[in-house]
Design a protein around this motif. Sequence first.
Motif, PDB file in Angstrom:
ATOM      1  N   GLU A 100      -2.757  12.471  -6.496  1.00 31.68           N
ATOM      2  CA  GLU A 100      -3.163  13.135  -7.737  1.00 31.68           C
ATOM      3  C   GLU A 100      -2.058  13.083  -8.775  1.00 31.68           C
ATOM      4  O   GLU A 100      -2.322  12.939  -9.972  1.00 31.68           O
ATOM      5  N   ARG A 101      -0.824  13.190  -8.307  1.00 27.59           N
ATOM      6  CA  ARG A 101       0.299  13.112  -9.248  1.00 27.59           C
ATOM      7  C   ARG A 101       0.404  11.701  -9.830  1.00 27.59           C
ATOM      8  O   ARG A 101       0.700  11.533 -11.017  1.00 27.59           O
ATOM      9  N   VAL A 102       0.165  10.687  -9.012  1.00 27.35           N
ATOM     10  CA  VAL A 102       0.164   9.312  -9.515  1.00 27.35           C
ATOM     11  C   VAL A 102      -0.914   9.148 -10.588  1.00 27.35           C
ATOM     12  O   VAL A 102      -0.672   8.551 -11.644  1.00 27.35           O
ATOM     13  N   MET A 115      -2.086   1.825 -11.878  1.00 29.14           N
ATOM     14  CA  MET A 115      -2.451   2.130 -10.495  1.00 29.14           C
ATOM     15  C   MET A 115      -3.881   1.698 -10.199  1.00 29.14           C
ATOM     16  O   MET A 115      -4.704   1.513 -11.109  1.00 29.14           O
ATOM     17  N   ALA A 116      -4.143   1.510  -8.909  1.00 26.85           N
ATOM     18  CA  ALA A 116      -5.501   1.286  -8.420  1.00 26.85           C
ATOM     19  C   ALA A 116      -5.597   1.981  -7.069  1.00 26.85           C
ATOM     20  O   ALA A 116      -4.693   1.848  -6.232  1.00 26.85           O
ATOM     21  N   PHE A 117      -6.697   2.716  -6.860  1.00 27.80           N
ATOM     22  CA  PHE A 117      -6.872   3.455  -5.608  1.00 27.80           C
ATOM     23  C   PHE A 117      -8.260   3.185  -5.070  1.00 27.80           C
ATOM     24  O   PHE A 117      -9.262   3.384  -5.758  1.00 27.80           O
ATOM     25  N   SER A 118      -8.324   2.712  -3.821  1.00 26.06           N
ATOM     26  CA  SER A 118      -9.611   2.333  -3.229  1.00 26.06           C
ATOM     27  C   SER A 118     -10.100   3.335  -2.193  1.00 26.06           C
ATOM     28  O   SER A 118     -11.174   3.166  -1.629  1.00 26.06           O
ATOM     29  N   ASN A 148       0.860  -1.175   0.000  1.00 26.07           N
ATOM     30  CA  ASN A 148       0.000   0.000   0.000  1.00 26.07           C
ATOM     31  C   ASN A 148       0.904   1.236   0.000  1.00 26.07           C
ATOM     32  O   ASN A 148       1.602   1.505   0.984  1.00 26.07           O
ATOM     33  N   PHE A 149       0.900   1.974  -1.115  1.00 24.56           N
ATOM     34  CA  PHE A 149       1.774   3.134  -1.231  1.00 24.56           C
ATOM     35  C   PHE A 149       1.096   4.432  -0.807  1.00 24.56           C
ATOM     36  O   PHE A 149       1.656   5.512  -1.006  1.00 24.56           O
TER      37      PHE A 149
END
Length: 259
Positions: A220-222, A233-236, A201-202
């Motif tokens: 947001e930069r990712v 990427m994946a963001f939950s 988890n980054f």
Amino acid sequence: MNYNTDINSFGGIQDYHMIHESLRSYFNGENDLKKRFVEDNIFGIRTEEGRGRFYRGIKSSILTFQNSKHEDIYRSFFSTLNQTLPYNLLIFWQLSINNKLFNVISKELYLKYYFNGKVTITGHDVFYFLQDLKERDEDFKNQNWTKKTTEPVASKYLTILRKLNFVEGVQKKHLIHVQISDQEFAVFLHLLVAIYGEGTNFLNHDFNGFSFVSNESFNERVKRVAQKGFIGMAFSGTKLSLQPIFKLNELADGIFGRS
């Protein structure tokens, strides 16, 4: 990692192309590096003792890799030298990964100053930080370093930052704003994944600050870099996952070879 004084060796290097050439030699299988550095003195370091220190510092802090993926990334950048590539960032990240003292000073002092908007940093700031570190870090305290050892380390740390173009000035160093491009940020993200693994988890990861992107802006930069096809990427909401897009041993060409 153990604490050591390798910072002194890197602060004493006149030309950082020597580090680039060391990596190039390593990745091209030139296995007689110790002989070339110490006996042949290919970099023109005056004393044999100094050449030995430089070789040991390069070996432990630059030519050390956490795993084959980490090594593949650096191979892609340094097997053939190209000074248009972000070598200053790559050297900064490599020292931060492999040298415990450089990591701690960078994370707990320099980057805190940087993100808090401090304008200057001095050798005294670094020296007093190291004095405080003795009081709260048993491993560092057990080094039993005297002022005679600590003061040069503080000075040479700032010399490294100056040679990497992160600070400027003589006695009082002025912090330079590091404008990391999307391509450079993508390299950093691939490096994160290579070292810590795809399952990590980054979100608010401990190493994120070394990208020179604040925690508030990091996600947001990712997303922006992912939209450009530089990273998966994946963001939950509570977890940020990253997936490499490029073969790591072709990362330099994959990111910087685009038209």
